[in-house]
Motif scaffolding. Structure first.
Motif, mmCIF file in Angstrom:
data_model
loop_
_atom_site.group_PDB
_atom_site.id
_atom_site.type_symbol
_atom_site.label_atom_id
_atom_site.label_comp_id
_atom_site.label_asym_id
_atom_site.label_seq_id
_atom_site.Cartn_x
_atom_site.Cartn_y
_atom_site.Cartn_z
ATOM 1 N N VAL A 20 0.832 -1.214 0.000
ATOM 2 C CA VAL A 20 0.000 0.000 0.000
ATOM 3 C C VAL A 20 0.863 1.261 0.000
ATOM 4 C CG1 VAL A 20 -1.624 1.331 1.366
ATOM 5 C CG2 VAL A 20 -1.966 -1.108 1.068
ATOM 6 N N ILE A 21 1.933 1.241 0.830
ATOM 7 C CA ILE A 21 2.708 2.470 0.991
ATOM 8 C C ILE A 21 3.652 2.685 -0.196
ATOM 9 C CG2 ILE A 21 4.396 3.655 2.446
ATOM 10 C CD1 ILE A 21 3.163 2.098 4.801
ATOM 11 N N ASN A 24 2.112 0.404 -4.554
ATOM 12 C CA ASN A 24 0.936 0.907 -5.270
ATOM 13 C C ASN A 24 1.168 2.294 -5.856
ATOM 14 O OD1 ASN A 24 -0.677 -1.270 -5.078
ATOM 15 N ND2 ASN A 24 -2.021 -0.454 -3.496
ATOM 16 N N PHE A 67 -8.167 -1.331 0.048
ATOM 17 C CA PHE A 67 -7.264 -0.208 -0.163
ATOM 18 C C PHE A 67 -7.330 0.319 -1.590
ATOM 19 C CE2 PHE A 67 -5.186 -1.502 3.798
ATOM 20 C CZ PHE A 67 -5.036 -0.262 4.360
ATOM 21 N N ASN B 41 -14.901 -0.899 -0.065
ATOM 22 C CA ASN B 41 -14.343 0.362 -0.545
ATOM 23 C C ASN B 41 -13.458 0.990 0.509
ATOM 24 O OD1 ASN B 41 -15.936 2.232 1.185
ATOM 25 N ND2 ASN B 41 -17.604 1.181 0.152
ATOM 26 N N SER B 42 -12.735 2.032 0.110
ATOM 27 C CA SER B 42 -11.718 2.575 1.013
ATOM 28 C C SER B 42 -12.254 3.673 1.923
ATOM 29 C CB SER B 42 -10.522 3.088 0.213
ATOM 30 O OG SER B 42 -10.921 4.150 -0.594
ATOM 31 N N SER B 47 -8.468 1.988 6.151
ATOM 32 C CA SER B 47 -7.732 2.484 4.994
ATOM 33 C C SER B 47 -7.713 4.009 4.982
ATOM 34 C CB SER B 47 -8.342 1.941 3.706
ATOM 35 O OG SER B 47 -9.697 2.212 3.660
ATOM 36 N N VAL B 50 -4.831 5.075 7.195
ATOM 37 C CA VAL B 50 -3.540 4.773 6.569
ATOM 38 C C VAL B 50 -3.253 5.771 5.459
ATOM 39 C CG1 VAL B 50 -2.292 3.102 5.179
ATOM 40 C CG2 VAL B 50 -3.603 2.336 7.152
ATOM 41 N N TYR B 51 -4.262 5.998 4.596
ATOM 42 C CA TYR B 51 -4.057 6.920 3.481
ATOM 43 C C TYR B 51 -3.816 8.332 3.962
ATOM 44 C CZ TYR B 51 -5.087 3.568 -0.180
ATOM 45 O OH TYR B 51 -5.028 2.529 -1.034
ATOM 46 N N ILE B 54 -0.178 8.524 5.008
ATOM 47 C CA ILE B 54 0.709 8.561 3.841
ATOM 48 C C ILE B 54 0.640 9.937 3.182
ATOM 49 C CG2 ILE B 54 1.178 7.557 1.572
ATOM 50 C CD1 ILE B 54 -0.078 4.973 2.574
ATOM 51 N N ASN B 111 -6.169 9.626 -1.460
ATOM 52 C CA ASN B 111 -5.696 8.516 -2.289
ATOM 53 C C ASN B 111 -6.203 8.730 -3.707
ATOM 54 O OD1 ASN B 111 -4.585 5.957 -3.025
ATOM 55 N ND2 ASN B 111 -6.672 5.134 -2.932
#
Lengths: 168, 275
Positions: A20-21, A24, A67, B41-42, B47, B50-51, B54, B111
């Protein structure tokens, strides 16, 4: 046994996180992303309970789907790969594979390479056929399968070498 | 009875496989079939978080670029403010009232995806900030997509780069309507189809959103005409539109909330059975 379970859970989380990090977001030539997270299925211990592998692969794929907003595409491809993995073992290592202890994460021999290659190709073909899902895009799907297979193969072999157990 | 148990026990792996396979294939078919059908779905805590983490890191590398974009937008808005002073005073009352019908929610893309036929984006505002499905999403340069699924803190957006997306748009100069679709060929271009043949479209014309859509207000920029094809089967034009937005590099977006949408939907629902 317990340490194998723990080890596999760590591997699951680590591979998903790396996927994911980092992987992707590579977008080589604008559309190629490697999927080395399927190493989890390839490196799963050989002589263990199969239902465990099936469930783990399904959830591995489902996590990827969450994700990447891709419906159930990864889950299906991972599940089918887990189901036909014994056939690939037989194809690559010969009929008696269950009696010798196969280690995938070791030096790269032709057998190991065959196994990794054929598994990645199958997974990616299923993945992109399901993701594109229309006959109009069948050429795109095949093209992307070939490109991504090469890319994933390189990255996977690199990861195997990097994290090879340093005993001996 | 004994035999049934024996059968289940003997084939437990195969049955498990089939069960999981049916589940996942159902998810696949469902997600491909129609709008707002994605179960997986995200837009969820895992998620989304996490996104967001990031994205926190990623944004540092794009700060300068984003600042430039925002400054440009400010300049454009300021220009509008200075130059249209007179016409603001002279606006008819109804249209001034009309401006209040639209609410804008600021949000951020955490994302982005643009290289598969069905692309979705994830944004970091959800139902707590008043985001609902079917709201339009735009950036300072043009349209981005439509809200698909909403959780309390996150939402997914069906991108204009998605073969399921279909948005009403028009040629700004001639006011001819068409539908904006994507053929999954190139992330910089979308296609405008069903432009009638009598429209005199030219290369370089600007495409904006049409007034028919209740999702987007009229005249939001989309892109400019790059190529014009004649569809021999239907006698309609198909037009390649180069997007103003760089869909591969998005950060700040605005969600458009048309406050009348419930009323319009209710009216339409009441009208349909009589058709």
């Amino acid at each position: 046994m317990n340490s194998t379970l723990l080890f596999n859970i760590i591997r699951f989380v680590f591979l998903i996180a790396a996927q994911v990090i980092i992987f992707n977001n590579i977008n080589l030539f604008g559309f190629l992303n490697p999927y080395p997270y399927i190493l989890f299925i390839l490196l799963y211990p050989v002589n263990t309970n199969k239902s465990g592998l099936l469930i783990a692969s399904f959830f591995l794929g489902l996590t990827m789907d969450i994700f990447s907003n891709s419906g159930g595409v990864h889950a299906t491809a991972c599940l089918i790969l887990a189901q036909i993995r014994p056939a690939f073992f037989r194809f690559a290592f010969g009929l008696s594979y269950e009696y010798q202890t196969i280690k995938i994460n070791d030096r790269l021999s032709p057998e190991r390479f065959t196994f990794i290659f054929i598994s990645i190709l199958t997974h990616h073909l299923l993945l992109f056929l399901l993701e594109f899902f229309k006959f109009d895009f069948i050429l795109d799907a095949l093209l992307r399968t070939i490109g991504t297979t090469v890319f994933t193969l390189l990255v996977s072999i690199l990861i195997i070498y990097l994290f090879k157990p340093t005993k001996k | 009875m004994q035999q049934i148990f024996n059968f289940i026990f003997k084939n437990s792996n195969r049955l498990l496989f089939l069960l999981l396979l049916i589940t996942s294939l159902t998810l696949v078919v469902q997600s491909h079939s129609y709008h707002r059908s994605q179960v997986v779905n995200s837009a969820n805590i895992l998620s989304g978080n996490v996104y967001e983490q990031i994205n926190e890191i990623e944004t540092y590398f794009r700060l300068k670029q984003q600042n430039d974009k925002l400054a440009q937008e400010n300049a454009a808005l300021r220009k509008l403010l200075f130059n249209q002073k007179d016409s603001v005073f002279n606006l008819p009352k109804d249209s001034v009232k009309g401006y209040d019908k639209i609410e804008v929610i600021q949000s951020k893309i955490i994302n982005n995806s643009y290289n598969v036929p069905e692309n979705y984006l994830t944004i970091n505002s959800g139902s707590l900030k008043g985001v609902k499905p079917d709201m339009g999403v735009i950036s300072s340069q043009g349209i981005v997509g439509v809200i698909e699924k909403v959780s309390s803190n996150y939402a997914t957006v069906i991108s204009v780069l998605n073969i399921k997306s279909k948005i009403n748009a028009k040629v700004k100069r001639t006011n001819h309507f068409g539908s904006l679709i994507w053929t999954a060929k190139n992330a910089g271009y979308v296609q405008l189809v069903e432009i009638p043949r009598l429209a005199s479209v030219r290369k370089g014309d600007t495409i904006v959103t049409g007034g028919i859509s209740k999702i987007f207000p009229e005249n939001i920029p989309v892109g400019i005409i790059d190529k014009i094809y004649m569809d021999t089967k239907t006698n309609y034009y198909t037009v390649d539109v180069r997007l103003f937005n760089d869909m591969t590099n998005l950060n700040h977006v605005y969600i458009i909330n048309n406050k009348d949408i419930d009323e319009i939907n209710k009216l339409e629902a009441e009208t349909k059975p009589n058709e």
